[in-house]
Design an enzyme around this catalytic site. Sequence first.
Site, PDB file in Angstrom:
ATOM      1  CG  ASP A 187      17.236  30.303  35.818  1.00  0.00           C
ATOM      2  OD1 ASP A 187      18.194  30.138  35.033  1.00  0.00           O
ATOM      3  OD2 ASP A 187      16.537  31.332  35.838  1.00  0.00           O
ATOM      4  CG  ASP A 198      12.965  28.773  36.273  1.00  0.00           C
ATOM      5  OD1 ASP A 198      12.581  29.890  36.619  1.00  0.00           O
ATOM      6  OD2 ASP A 198      13.524  28.549  35.177  1.00  0.00           O
ATOM      7  CG  ASP A 206      16.026  33.204  29.580  1.00  0.00           C
ATOM      8  OD1 ASP A 206      16.766  33.039  30.572  1.00  0.00           O
ATOM      9  OD2 ASP A 206      16.367  32.893  28.424  1.00  0.00           O
ATOM     10  CG  ASP A 235       5.521  37.748  44.243  1.00  0.00           C
ATOM     11  OD1 ASP A 235       4.858  37.513  45.269  1.00  0.00           O
ATOM     12  OD2 ASP A 235       5.365  37.135  43.175  1.00  0.00           O
ATOM     13  CD  GLU A 265       5.885  35.180  48.460  1.00  0.00           C
ATOM     14  OE1 GLU A 265       4.870  34.507  48.703  1.00  0.00           O
ATOM     15  OE2 GLU A 265       6.234  35.487  47.314  1.00  0.00           O
TER      16      GLU A 265
END
Length: 495
Positions: A187, A198, A206, A235, A265
């Site tokens: 990504d 990523d 995915d 997260d 985060e």
Amino acid sequence: MSAPNGVMMQYFHWYNEPDGTLWNELSEKAETLAAAGITSVWLPPAYKGTAGGYDVGYGVYDMYDLGEFDQKGSVRTKYGTKDEYLNAIKNAKQSGIQVYADVVFNHRLGGDAEEEFKATPYAPSDRQQPIGDEVTIKSWTHFKFPGRQGKYSELELHWWHFNAADYNAYEQGDFEAVFLFEGKTFDTEVDMEKGGFDYLMGCDVDFNHPEIRDDMMHWGEWIVDFTGIDGFRFDAVKHVKAGFFPDWLQNTRRYSGKSLFAVGEYWSSHIEALHHFIEVTGGDVALFDAPLHYNFTEASKSGNDYDMRAIFDGTLVKDQPTLAVTLVENHDSQPLQSLESVVESWFKPLAYALILMRRDGYPCIFYADYYGAHYKDTGKDGNEYEIWMDSHQWLIDKFLEARRKHAYGDQYDYFDHPNTIGWTRLGTDEFPGGLAVVLSTGDEGTKWMEVGRANTTYIDLTEHIDEPVTTNEDGWADFRCLAGSVSVWIPQADA
């Protein structure tokens, strides 16, 4: 935010004992926390991790197992059972505390079986260039969830539900690589560290796969129904396709009919990266103010060499205060952890004053700063260390009292000295009286400040200074603090 002058508490740290008692502990302490001024709690990941009852929660195995199924060596998680989790949420909410669930979308660990498929190796430090040709690899990418047997979701995960991993059973020796799976791409809507961040760990989910998207949408609906939570802490958002978050959040809000607070985060000291995430997500997700934490770290290590006039420079709370969750420390930055960037203990009262006594930001208190912590672990140098983290509960409770009763109205800043700074809040009709805060990283300090109440006697709520201060006929006075300390002055009549 959960309430006017709301305060979040991160109700765990990395080294909580793995004895399954945290959920029950929250149930027992919820009323006391609410009385102190805590309006919301961020709880650790509640689902089963790859290390079963020992996993902190970030080694995600099964998002549908909240301590209900015998998987990965235990039924309970590190923090307790499903029923204890649900009971803790219920007790917190009955006490007037909102509950935010920690959600780790990025990766999965602890697959139940290996699968064979083709992948291309990339350097862990650079996701732009392959370091070899496409090869056949074998990796732990089949997640069967045998203990759950299809309850809540029938989807089993296979290699095609992921785009990368860092393990290949066929590789021998010290060969290190991130393997990009056949037909997949990294990504690009992620942080650009390492050429595109990523991939973080484990089996990288995915989010372009329709079965993953459908199941994640279903999980959001399920978790809100099943638990009654009020929001989420996301997260590792800088590793996940940014556009996924508003899509997921809007779907979950629409389904639940609840506003559902969300904070991400995005752990970076570069404020531009945080601004970019906020822009991409349309301001739908607040962020932890990591740059402010790093300022606190630097100030605590520099002492009186740090220019406190610049403490808010380059921070989210300065630039976008309504989307900033301010913090002093967390489970990743605490000693011996992966993002260790310790705020020294002497400075923590000053730092908590800077997030709890001011108008802007949604402050978050760290469990280990409140209760203290004691643990041992191995450092990055391979040596074992014993860590003691001080409890600042007494002072934090004083700050919470001041925030609850006095931190209202206009804010006047007196950031005009490199070591001694201060500010005042003038109060409102509903909360008159206001307060004055002065702190110093050097010698004992004084600050001539306006609080808006004439001929009024103020006392130091922290009890660091015994002598009261009385304002003049214009509502000004000299407010003091001790060396390397902070004082919070409130009207004596309100004490």
